[in-house]
Write a protein that holds these residues in place. Structure first.
Motif, PDB file in Angstrom:
ATOM      1  N   TYR A 107       0.894  -1.340  -0.039  1.00  0.00           N
ATOM      2  CA  TYR A 107       0.079   0.009   0.084  1.00  0.00           C
ATOM      3  C   TYR A 107       1.020   1.275  -0.032  1.00  0.00           C
ATOM      4  CZ  TYR A 107      -3.192   3.486   2.007  1.00  0.00           C
ATOM      5  OH  TYR A 107      -3.885   4.795   2.068  1.00  0.00           O
ATOM      6  N   LYS A 108       0.545   2.365  -0.909  1.00  0.00           N
ATOM      7  CA  LYS A 108       1.424   3.372  -0.939  1.00  0.00           C
ATOM      8  C   LYS A 108       0.606   4.399  -0.767  1.00  0.00           C
ATOM      9  CE  LYS A 108       4.140   1.404  -4.816  1.00  0.00           C
ATOM     10  NZ  LYS A 108       4.495   1.453  -6.210  1.00  0.00           N
ATOM     11  N   PRO A 109       0.397   4.982   0.500  1.00  0.00           N
ATOM     12  CA  PRO A 109      -0.551   6.187   1.094  1.00  0.00           C
ATOM     13  C   PRO A 109       0.134   7.446   0.369  1.00  0.00           C
ATOM     14  CG  PRO A 109       0.818   5.418   2.728  1.00  0.00           C
ATOM     15  CD  PRO A 109       1.154   4.410   1.687  1.00  0.00           C
ATOM     16  N   THR A 110       1.210   7.742   0.274  1.00  0.00           N
ATOM     17  CA  THR A 110       1.810   8.812  -0.361  1.00  0.00           C
ATOM     18  C   THR A 110       3.093   8.228  -1.485  1.00  0.00           C
ATOM     19  OG1 THR A 110       3.560   9.355   1.267  1.00  0.00           O
ATOM     20  CG2 THR A 110       1.529  10.025   1.760  1.00  0.00           C
ATOM     21  N   GLU A 111       3.529   9.232  -2.107  1.00  0.00           N
ATOM     22  CA  GLU A 111       4.551   9.038  -3.008  1.00  0.00           C
ATOM     23  C   GLU A 111       5.862   8.551  -2.356  1.00  0.00           C
ATOM     24  OE1 GLU A 111       7.103  11.381  -6.584  1.00  0.00           O
ATOM     25  OE2 GLU A 111       5.486  12.569  -5.656  1.00  0.00           O
ATOM     26  N   ASN A 112       6.005   9.093  -1.153  1.00  0.00           N
ATOM     27  CA  ASN A 112       7.221   8.652  -0.269  1.00  0.00           C
ATOM     28  C   ASN A 112       7.217   7.680   0.725  1.00  0.00           C
ATOM     29  OD1 ASN A 112       8.645  10.751  -1.692  1.00  0.00           O
ATOM     30  ND2 ASN A 112       7.844  12.329  -0.402  1.00  0.00           N
ATOM     31  N   THR A 113       6.096   6.936   0.813  1.00  0.00           N
ATOM     32  CA  THR A 113       5.687   5.907   1.739  1.00  0.00           C
ATOM     33  C   THR A 113       5.140   4.681   1.179  1.00  0.00           C
ATOM     34  OG1 THR A 113       5.384   7.588   3.641  1.00  0.00           O
ATOM     35  CG2 THR A 113       4.629   5.158   3.958  1.00  0.00           C
ATOM     36  N   ILE A 114       5.697   3.531   1.439  1.00  0.00           N
ATOM     37  CA  ILE A 114       5.101   2.273   1.173  1.00  0.00           C
ATOM     38  C   ILE A 114       5.032   1.401   2.326  1.00  0.00           C
ATOM     39  CG2 ILE A 114       7.255   1.418   0.274  1.00  0.00           C
ATOM     40  CD1 ILE A 114       5.991  -0.229  -1.588  1.00  0.00           C
ATOM     41  N   VAL A 115       3.868   0.683   2.537  1.00  0.00           N
ATOM     42  CA  VAL A 115       3.643  -0.324   3.539  1.00  0.00           C
ATOM     43  C   VAL A 115       3.498  -1.665   2.818  1.00  0.00           C
ATOM     44  CG1 VAL A 115       2.125  -0.930   5.513  1.00  0.00           C
ATOM     45  CG2 VAL A 115       2.806   1.574   5.084  1.00  0.00           C
ATOM     46  N   TYR A 116       4.141  -2.799   3.415  1.00  0.00           N
ATOM     47  CA  TYR A 116       3.994  -4.011   2.599  1.00  0.00           C
ATOM     48  C   TYR A 116       3.593  -5.314   3.736  1.00  0.00           C
ATOM     49  CZ  TYR A 116       8.835  -4.968   3.099  1.00  0.00           C
ATOM     50  OH  TYR A 116      10.098  -5.273   3.577  1.00  0.00           O
ATOM     51  N   ALA A 117       2.997  -6.350   3.199  1.00  0.00           N
ATOM     52  CA  ALA A 117       3.006  -7.500   4.162  1.00  0.00           C
ATOM     53  C   ALA A 117       3.229  -8.763   3.015  1.00  0.00           C
ATOM     54  CB  ALA A 117       1.672  -7.800   4.611  1.00  0.00           C
ATOM     55  N   GLN A 118       4.222  -9.785   3.476  1.00  0.00           N
ATOM     56  CA  GLN A 118       4.903 -10.635   2.658  1.00  0.00           C
ATOM     57  C   GLN A 118       4.775 -11.969   3.316  1.00  0.00           C
ATOM     58  OE1 GLN A 118       8.943 -11.441   0.002  1.00  0.00           O
ATOM     59  NE2 GLN A 118       8.998 -10.116   1.713  1.00  0.00           N
ATOM     60  N   TYR A 119       4.465 -12.987   2.450  1.00  0.00           N
ATOM     61  CA  TYR A 119       4.785 -14.355   2.764  1.00  0.00           C
ATOM     62  C   TYR A 119       5.815 -15.018   1.738  1.00  0.00           C
ATOM     63  CZ  TYR A 119       4.733 -19.451   3.089  1.00  0.00           C
ATOM     64  OH  TYR A 119       4.854 -20.742   2.930  1.00  0.00           O
ATOM     65  N   ALA A 120       6.951 -15.500   2.102  1.00  0.00           N
ATOM     66  CA  ALA A 120       7.608 -16.428   1.052  1.00  0.00           C
ATOM     67  C   ALA A 120       8.016 -17.616   1.714  1.00  0.00           C
ATOM     68  CB  ALA A 120       8.754 -15.702   0.575  1.00  0.00           C
ATOM     69  N   ARG A 121       8.231 -18.788   0.861  1.00  0.00           N
ATOM     70  CA  ARG A 121       8.748 -19.921   1.328  1.00  0.00           C
ATOM     71  C   ARG A 121      10.072 -20.208   0.708  1.00  0.00           C
ATOM     72  NH1 ARG A 121       7.624 -24.862   3.741  1.00  0.00           N
ATOM     73  NH2 ARG A 121       7.793 -26.672   2.704  1.00  0.00           N
ATOM     74  N   GLY A 122      10.951 -20.800   1.432  1.00  0.00           N
ATOM     75  CA  GLY A 122      12.532 -21.177   1.301  1.00  0.00           C
ATOM     76  C   GLY A 122      12.579 -22.444   1.007  1.00  0.00           C
ATOM     77  N   PHE A 123      13.578 -22.703   0.075  1.00  0.00           N
ATOM     78  CA  PHE A 123      13.869 -24.167  -0.456  1.00  0.00           C
ATOM     79  C   PHE A 123      15.558 -24.398  -0.372  1.00  0.00           C
ATOM     80  CE2 PHE A 123      14.794 -26.683  -3.992  1.00  0.00           C
ATOM     81  CZ  PHE A 123      14.806 -28.229  -3.295  1.00  0.00           C
ATOM     82  N   ARG A 124      15.947 -25.089   0.316  1.00  0.00           N
ATOM     83  CA  ARG A 124      17.564 -25.697   0.026  1.00  0.00           C
ATOM     84  C   ARG A 124      17.761 -26.964  -0.264  1.00  0.00           C
ATOM     85  NH1 ARG A 124      22.769 -24.568   3.732  1.00  0.00           N
ATOM     86  NH2 ARG A 124      21.109 -24.911   5.461  1.00  0.00           N
ATOM     87  N   PRO A 125      17.880 -27.514  -1.366  1.00  0.00           N
ATOM     88  CA  PRO A 125      18.064 -29.026  -1.726  1.00  0.00           C
ATOM     89  C   PRO A 125      18.822 -29.786  -0.835  1.00  0.00           C
ATOM     90  CG  PRO A 125      19.288 -27.680  -3.139  1.00  0.00           C
ATOM     91  CD  PRO A 125      18.644 -26.663  -2.382  1.00  0.00           C
ATOM     92  N   GLY A 126      18.430 -31.070  -0.690  1.00  0.00           N
ATOM     93  CA  GLY A 126      19.316 -31.824   0.082  1.00  0.00           C
ATOM     94  C   GLY A 126      20.598 -32.293  -0.666  1.00  0.00           C
ATOM     95  N   GLY A 127      21.396 -33.311  -0.269  1.00  0.00           N
ATOM     96  CA  GLY A 127      22.475 -33.501  -0.906  1.00  0.00           C
ATOM     97  C   GLY A 127      22.950 -35.001  -0.465  1.00  0.00           C
ATOM     98  N   LEU A 128      24.191 -35.205  -0.788  1.00  0.00           N
ATOM     99  CA  LEU A 128      24.839 -36.340  -0.555  1.00  0.00           C
ATOM    100  C   LEU A 128      26.282 -35.991   0.201  1.00  0.00           C
ATOM    101  CD1 LEU A 128      24.305 -37.965  -3.962  1.00  0.00           C
ATOM    102  CD2 LEU A 128      23.083 -38.429  -1.884  1.00  0.00           C
ATOM    103  N   ASN A 129      26.433 -36.483   1.229  1.00  0.00           N
ATOM    104  CA  ASN A 129      27.833 -36.408   2.188  1.00  0.00           C
ATOM    105  C   ASN A 129      28.808 -37.015   1.480  1.00  0.00           C
ATOM    106  OD1 ASN A 129      27.139 -34.791   4.691  1.00  0.00           O
ATOM    107  ND2 ASN A 129      25.667 -36.739   5.074  1.00  0.00           N
ATOM    108  N   THR A 130      30.016 -36.457   1.090  1.00  0.00           N
ATOM    109  CA  THR A 130      30.997 -36.949   0.216  1.00  0.00           C
ATOM    110  C   THR A 130      32.055 -37.128   1.161  1.00  0.00           C
ATOM    111  OG1 THR A 130      31.976 -34.604  -0.166  1.00  0.00           O
ATOM    112  CG2 THR A 130      30.781 -35.511  -1.742  1.00  0.00           C
ATOM    113  N   ASN A 131      31.746 -37.154   2.535  1.00  0.00           N
ATOM    114  CA  ASN A 131      32.849 -37.464   3.843  1.00  0.00           C
ATOM    115  C   ASN A 131      32.442 -38.499   4.703  1.00  0.00           C
ATOM    116  OD1 ASN A 131      35.540 -37.616   4.659  1.00  0.00           O
ATOM    117  ND2 ASN A 131      34.769 -35.597   6.059  1.00  0.00           N
TER     118      ASN A 131
END
Length: 767
Positions: A529-553
Motif C-alpha cells: 500500500y502506497k499512502p503517499t509518493e514517499n511511503t510504502i507499507v507491505y506484508a509478505q509471505y515467502a517460502r524458502g527451499f534448500r535442496p538436500g545432498g549427498l555427504n562426500t565424507n
C-alpha cells in the motif's frame, strides 16, 4: 521487383523510427548545465548522454517510462513519464549534490529495474562509493553494513567464509544465501568471488527469495553487479598499503570501441599481506594470503532492441597459513595470533567464469537469456595440518573440482505498458558433470603412516520454472503472486578405502552409486500500500527451499544422503523518505521458521550434514540514513533477533546417543547487532574537499555450539577514515578495529580469533 524490395526496406526501417520524443536539460542547483550526465530508460536498452549544454533527447515508442538521471557526485533522480502517440515531451531535471540529497537507488531485486524505496522487499544496496567509504575489500568486511547481514570466518582462508542473513547460515558448501554476479548464480558456495573487484553495487535481499532466484536463496540473496562499459571512456587506478604489509593494487578502464554500438572494459586487481599469525615452531610468519583477479566486459548494441553482453572474470587465491586454528579457548586469548605448526597449510583456489547475456525487446514482451560457464577448484599442494600442534601426528587432504553450466531464459511484460498487470516467467537449468572431491586423513607413526581415503565423483543437474505477477488495483494498492518449481538430481560415485602402515589397501566400500532427487514448490505473496509518493507499507509471505545432498565424507552408506530444508517467512515493512529526500527511515518485522534444518556435525572425526532442528526467529530490522546538514551524513542499521530451537536432536560423540537441545539458541545469531557511521565532507575552492568518517559496530552475545556452552560476549568495533580529494585524486587514511578488540569468530571444536587492528592508506585516481 526493385520497388518492392525498397518498399519492404522502408517498412522494416519504420519499426525503428519513433514519433514520440523526450528531450530536456539537466542542470545543477545553480542553473549550470551538467555535461555528460547519464539518462537511462529503466528496463530497456535505451539511454542517452547530455551534451556540453546539458541537453539530451530520446526517441521512444508510446507508453509509460521510468527514467533515471545520474552524474558523478550528484544524487540520482528517477522520474516517471507517459507518452501518447506523436507526443513530444520536455523533461528538465535539476540534480542535487549527494551532500544535500539521497539518491533514488535502482535495484533489480524483482528481476527488473525498480526504485528501491518503492519496492516491497527488505533490501539494502551498497554502491561503489559505500564500499570505498567503509573500506570493504571483501565479504569479510561487510558484516552489519545491511541489517541482519553477518559474515563468519572459520578458517582464515578465502574458501572458509560463511554468509549469514537473519540467522540463516549454511555450514557447508550448499550455502543458505544465494550469490549472483552480473545475473549469474554462483553454483558452488565456496566459489563466490571473495574480493570485490570493479563492483558497481551490491544488493542484499533479506529473507527467502525462492520464487525468482531459486535454490539456496533460503536466507536471502546477494547480487553483485560489476561496472559495465558505456559511451564515456572512464577508469581508475588505486594503490593501498598498510600494516602487516597489506598491499592492494587496482586498475580499470572502459571505452566505446564503436560509439553507440560496441563497448569494452577491463579490470585487474592484486591483494596481499604478510602474517598476522606467528608460527612458534619456525619463529616466522605463518600466514600470507594473496589473490589476483581480473575481468573483461564486452557489450554490443546490435539494434535499439537487441543488447548482447559478455562478462568474463577470474580469481586466483593462494593462502599460505590457512586454517590457523588452535586447540582450546584458553590458548586463543593467552597466546593471540600464535600457532605451532609443522606444516605451512597452503591452500590454492581458482575460480573462472564466463557468461553471455542477451536482452531483446520484442513487440509484446521482453526476453532475456543468460548462459554461463563456471570452473572452481580448490586444493592443498601439501598436506593440511589437522593435529593443530608441532607434532607430525595427523594431516589431511581435500581436493575439489567442479565445472558448472547454467542457462536462464526469462520473458517479461513490457514495462512501458499502461496495463495494471505486469509479469515475469522463466526457467533456469544447470548441469555440473564429472565433479570430484578427494579426501584423506593420514595418521603418522614412528615407523610409517595409515590413511583413510575417500574418493568421490558426482554429477548434479536440475531445472526450475517460475512466474511472478504484479497487479495494481489502483495507484495505492498492489498485489504480487509468485510460484517456482524446482527439481534437482544428484548422483555420487564413492569409494572408501584404508591403507595400513605396511601400505596394504583395504577397500571398505567399493565404488558405489548414490542418487537422490529433490523437488519443491516455493510460493510468494505480497500486498503493498502506497499512502503517499514517499511511503510504502507491505506484508509478505515467502517460502524458502534448500535442496538436500549427498555427504562426500561419510564413513558409511546410511549417512550419505540428507534431505532438503525449508523455511516460511512472514514479513511486514514500511519504507519512508522525508524532507525532500534528506531522510530515509525503514522498519521491517519478520518471523522466519526453518524446518528440517541442515546441520553439519562432527562424528568420529567426520563432518556430516544431517537434517535435525526446527528454528523460529522473530526479529526486526531498521535502516536510517540522513543528511541533516550539507556534507554531514548519518547512517544507522540495526537488527533484533529472538531465535530458538523448537526441536533439536544431535548426536553426542561421548555417549553415542542423541541429545534433546530444544529451547537452545541457534549458532552465530546475536540478539542485537548495530552499525552506525557519521561522515562529514567539507568542500573548498578549486576542486578540493576533505572528509572524516567514524564507524561503530556492536555485536551482541552469541553461541558457537548447540548446547550453548561456548559463547562470545558482546563486543564493539570501531573503524575510521580520513582524507582529502583534489579533482580526480583522492588520498585516504583508514583503520579497522581501532581498539584491537579480540573476539572469537569460530569456536566449534577448534578456535579462531577475528582480525586484529588493520590500518593504512589508499591513493586513487579516476578519470
Amino acid at each position: 521487383m526493385i520497388k518492392y524490395i525498397i518498399l519492404l526496406a522502408l517498412c522494416l526501417a519504420g519499426n525503428n523510427i519513433y514519433a514520440q520524443s523526450i528531450s530536456g536539460r539537466i542542470s545543477n542547483t545553480n542553473g549550470e548545465p551538467i555535461a555528460f550526465a547519464n539518462v537511462q530508460l529503466l528496463n530497456t536498452n535505451k539511454g542517452a548522454m547530455t551534451d556540453k549544454e546539458g541537453k539530451y533527447e530520446l526517441n521512444v515508442p508510446s507508453g509509460t517510462y521510468q527514467i533515471a538521471f545520474s552524474y558523478l557526485g550528484y544524487a540520482t533522480v528517477v522520474k516517471s513519464i507517459t507518452l501518447s502517440t506523436n507526443d513530444i515531451a520536455t523533461l528538465d531535471i535539476v540534480l542535487i549534490e549527494k551532500s544535500e540529497a539521497l539518491s533514488q537507488v535502482v535495484v533489480t531485486a524483482e528481476k527488473r529495474e525498480t526504485v528501491l524505496q518503492r519496492t516491497p522487499i527488505a533490501a539494502t544496496v551498497l554502491d561503489a562509493e559505500d564500499l570505498k567509504q567503509t573500506r570493504a575489500w571483501s565479504f569479510s568486511d561487510v558484516t552489519a553494513l545491511a541489517p541482519s547481514l553477518l559474515t563468519t570466518e572459520h578458517g582464515s582462508s578465502t574458501s572458509s567464509l560463511f554468509i549469514n542473513i537473519r540467522g540463516v547460515m549454511g555450514l557447508h558448501s550448499q550455502t543458505a544465501v544465494a550469490t549472483y554476479v552480473d545475473g549469474v548464480y554462483q553454483f558452488e558456495g565456496f566459489g563466490v568471488p571473495l574480493t570485490f573487484n570493479n563492483v558497481d553495487n551490491i544488493e542484499v535481499l533479506r529473507g527467502p527469495q525462492g520464487t525468482l532466484y531459486g535454490r539456496n536463496a533460503f536466507g536471502g540473496v546477494i547480487n553483485i553487479k560489476t561496472k559495465q562499459p558505456t559511451n564515456t571512456p572512464e577508469g581508475y587506478v588505486s594503490v593501498s598499503y598498510g600494516n602487516f604489509e597489506q598491499q592492494r593494487y587496482q586498475a580499470s578502464y572502459s571505452t566505446p570501441i564503436i560509439k553507440n554500438k560496441l563497448f569494452a572494459g577491463v579490470t585487474a586487481q592484486f591483494d596481499q599481506r604478510e602474517g598476522v599469525y606467528q608460527n612458534t615452531v619456525t619463529n616466522d610468519d605463518f600466514d600470507r594470503p594473496q589473490s589476483i583477479s581480473g575481468g573483461l566486459n564486452l557489450r554490443y548494441l546490435a539494434t535499439d532492441k537487441l543488447d548482447v553482453t559478455f562478462n568474463g572474470r577470474f580469481e586466483r587465491n593462494e593462502d599460505f597459513g590457512s586454517y590457523a586454528w588452535v586447540r582450546s579457548d584458553s590458548i586463543l586469548f593467552a597466546e593471540p595470533y600464535s600457532v605451532d605448526r609443522d606444516r605451512r597449510n597452503i591452500e590454492l583456489r581458482n575460480n573462472h567464469s564466463a557468461s553471455v547475456k542477451i536482452n531483446y525487446e520484442a513487440e509484446a514482451f521482453d526476453i532475456q537469456s543468460i548462459t554461463s560457464y563456471q570452473s572452481y577448484e580448490r586444493g592443498f599442494p601439501e598436506l593440511l595440518d589437522v593435529d593443530f600442534s608441532a607434532a607430525n601426528a595427523r594431516a589431511a587432504k581435500n581436493d575439489f573440482d567442479i565445472n558448472t553450466f547454467t542457462q536462464e531464459l526469462r520473458f517479461s511484460s513490457k514495462q512501458r505498458s499502461d496495463s495494471p498487470f505486469d509479469w515475469t516467467v522463466g526457467s533456469f537449468a544447470f548441469i555440473a558433470p564429472n565433479g570430484t572431491r578427494d579426501n584423506a586423513f593420514i595418521n603418522f607413526f614412528d615407523d610409517g603412516e595409515t590413511r583413510a581415503e575417500n574418493e568421490n565423483r558426482f554429477d548434479n543437474k536440475g531445472i526450475a520454472f517460475y512466474g511472478q505477477g504484479n497487479y495494481a488495483f489502483n495507484e495505492q494498492w498492489e498485489a504480487t503472486v509468485g510460484l517456482r518449481y524446482d527439481i534437482e538430481n544428484q548422483r555420487l560415485l564413492q569409494e572408501l578405502r584404508n591403507v595400513d602402515i605396511d601400505g596394504n589397501v583395504t577397500v571398505t566400500q567399493p565404488f558405489k552409486n548414490f542418487e537422490s532427487t529433490f523437488e519443491a514448490f516455493t510460493p510468494k505473496f505480497i500486498l503493498n500500500y502506497k499512502p503517499t509518493e514517499n511511503t510504502i507499507v507491505y506484508a509478505q509471505y515467502a517460502r524458502g527451499f534448500r535442496p538436500g545432498g549427498l555427504n562426500t565424507n561419510s564413513p558409511n552408506e546410511a549417512d550419505v544422503p540428507f534431505d532438503p530444508e525449508y523455511s516460511n517467512n512472514y514479513e511486514i515493512g514500511i519504507k519512508n523518505t522525508f524532507f525532500d529526500n534528506r531522510l530515509k527511515f525503514n522498519i521491517t518485522g519478520f518471523l522466519l521458521q526453518q524446518r528440517d534444518q541442515q546441520i553439519t556435525v562432527i562424528e568420529d572425526s567426520f563432518f556430516l550434514t544431517r537434517n535435525t532442528g526446527n528454528v523460529d526467529n522473530l526479529g526486526a530490522e531498521i535502516e536510517v540514513e540522513a543528511l541533516p546538514l550539507k556534507g554531514l551524513q548519518l547512517i544507522w542499521n540495526a537488527s533484533v533477533s529472538d531465535a530458538e530451537y523448537k526441536e533439536l536432536l544431535i548426536a553426542d560423540a561421548a555417549t553415542g546417543t542423541n541429545i534433546d537441545l530444544s529451547g537452545n539458541k541457534p549458532l552465530f545469531n546475536p540478539p542485537f547487532v548495530s552499525f552506525s557511521a557519521i561522515q562529514y565532507t567539507k568542500e573548498f575552492n578549486k576542486g578540493f574537499s576533505a572528509f572524516i568518517r567514524g564507524e561503530h559496530r556492536y555485536t551482541g552475545e552469541h553461541f558457537f555450539n548447540f548446547n550453548n556452552e561456548i559463547r562470545q560476549s558482546p563486543y564493539n568495533l570501531y573503524n575510521a577514515r580520513i582524507g582529502g580529494r583534489y579533482k580526480n585524486f583522492e588520498l585516504a587514511f583508514w583503520a579497522r578495529n581501532l581498539t584491537e578488540r579480540k573476539y572469537r569468530t569460530w569456536a566449534t571444536g577448534v578456535f579462531l580469533l577475528g582480525s586484529p587492528r588493520f590500518y593504512g592508506a589508499t591513493l586513487s585516481y579516476d578519470f
